[in-house]
Design an enzyme around this catalytic site. Structure first.
Site, PDB file in Angstrom:
ATOM      1  N   HIS A 116      -7.383  -5.984  -0.171  1.00 22.83           N
ATOM      2  CA  HIS A 116      -6.229  -5.116   0.037  1.00 22.83           C
ATOM      3  C   HIS A 116      -5.410  -5.516   1.269  1.00 22.83           C
ATOM      4  CE1 HIS A 116      -4.159  -1.220  -0.488  1.00 22.83           C
ATOM      5  NE2 HIS A 116      -4.132  -1.150   0.829  1.00 22.83           N
TER       6      HIS A 116
ATOM      7  N   SER B  85       0.835  -1.193   0.000  1.00 27.22           N
ATOM      8  CA  SER B  85       0.000   0.000   0.000  1.00 27.22           C
ATOM      9  C   SER B  85       0.881   1.259   0.000  1.00 27.22           C
ATOM     10  CB  SER B  85      -0.968  -0.054   1.186  1.00 27.22           C
ATOM     11  OG  SER B  85      -2.035   0.843   1.014  1.00 27.22           O
TER      12      SER B  85
ATOM     13  N   ASP C 170      -9.030  -5.241  -4.716  1.00 27.34           N
ATOM     14  CA  ASP C 170      -8.594  -3.846  -4.660  1.00 27.34           C
ATOM     15  C   ASP C 170      -9.561  -3.015  -5.497  1.00 27.34           C
ATOM     16  OD1 ASP C 170      -6.321  -3.203  -3.052  1.00 27.34           O
ATOM     17  OD2 ASP C 170      -5.044  -4.384  -4.370  1.00 27.34           O
TER      18      ASP C 170
END
Length: 292
Positions: free
Chosen positions: A267, A153, A235
């Site tokens: 995610h 991320s 995602d």
């Protein structure tokens, strides 16, 4: 969904809120579960491996590494530097050793990188800290046969920024053989129009200067560095678009890059599962490093 510039603020904030896209849990529960999973797996890794905790690589309170070493250190060993996510304002190295166990059992060291998250740290400071951590590691541990970056991320953004470093100012050129970028953000400008920027206070200029997509180095001698860009099936479309565009930009500049979409992950568990040796991404990472 059209270009991000055409989205309303509400649409943008939905796109850049990864917790809203998980089919497993609601948005608050999935974040709580992520912290719990990474904390427990990090604790297990610390119990099972030889560790050097809170190794300072700079003077700031946040500039520390947690290093997980293989039990039988050969003369040389690969080092994975893990850079945590949390939108540059959350999480820490203290819950970031969860991927260590499958690596150290194969003779690979892992260092979880701490950095000063916002509001204490500004984005350009974090970029410089992570770059410094890489330079420190290769100067401190002379037995490193190759450096691999692993980021999730916001950590994937920081790892990607390491790839564009001018190493002359650090007095060392790390042998970066690979980068594993998981569910990352590579263009920060859309972020400046969301709630995420309430804490970061990024200007448009800072966002552009620190966007990997805007500063892909032309290939010099980087063919030896392989970049794996990974996205989770769940995602958001914007996260998937950014990964696709960064992959294309790397390829256009001559880099050896590949793109992997992992089914049945969101995610959060796309990175959590690196604590499991039989997980697809763990296996891909091990193969790339051991082949290295």
């Amino acid at each position: 969904m059209g270009k991000w510039q055409e989205m309303t603020k509400e649409e943008l904030e939905t796109q850049y809120s990864p917790s809203r896209w998980s089919p497993r849990l609601d948005k608050d529960a999935v974040i709580e579960a992520h912290v719990q999973a990474t904390s427990e797996a990090t604790h297990s890794a610390q119990m099972a491996t030889q560790t050097l905790l809170n190794v300072p690589y700079g003077l700031s309170e946040g500039e520390k590494l947690d290093v997980y070493l293989p039990k039988d250190l050969s003369e040389t060993f690969p080092l994975v530097l893990y850079i945590h996510g949390g939108y540059w304002q959350f999480l820490s190295k203290n819950v970031s050793g969860f991927a260590a166990w499958p690596l150290v059992t194969h003779g690979i060291a892992l260092a979880a990188v701490g950095y000063d998250v916002a509001p204490k740290g500004q984005l350009e400071v974090m970029v410089r800290q992570v770059r410094r951590s890489v330079a420190f590691a290769v100067q401190q541990y002379t037995g490193i046969s190759g450096v691999y970056l692993l980021g999730h991320s916001a950590g994937a953004h920081l790892a990607a920024m390491v790839l564009s470093t001018d190493w002359k100012e650090f007095g060392v050129v790390p042998n970066i053989k690979g980068a594993f970028l998981v569910s990352g953000v590579y263009d920060l400008e859309p972020i400046t129009h969301t709630y995420v920027n309430d804490v970061l206070h990024m200007s448009r200029e800072v966002a552009q200067w620190n966007s990997p997509l805007k500063c892909v180095p032309e290939l010099e001698n980087r063919r030896a560095c392989q970049v794996l860009i990974t996205v989770a099936q769940h995602d958001s479309p914007e996260f998937c678009r950014q990964s696709q565009e960064y992959f294309e930009a790397l390829r256009a500049a001559g880099w050896s890059a590949s793109l992997l979409n992992i089914a049945d992950t969101d995610h959060f568990d796309v990175i959590e599962k690196l604590s499991q040796e039989d997980y697809l991404l763990t296996q891909v990472i091990l193969q790339m490093i051991l082949k290295g």
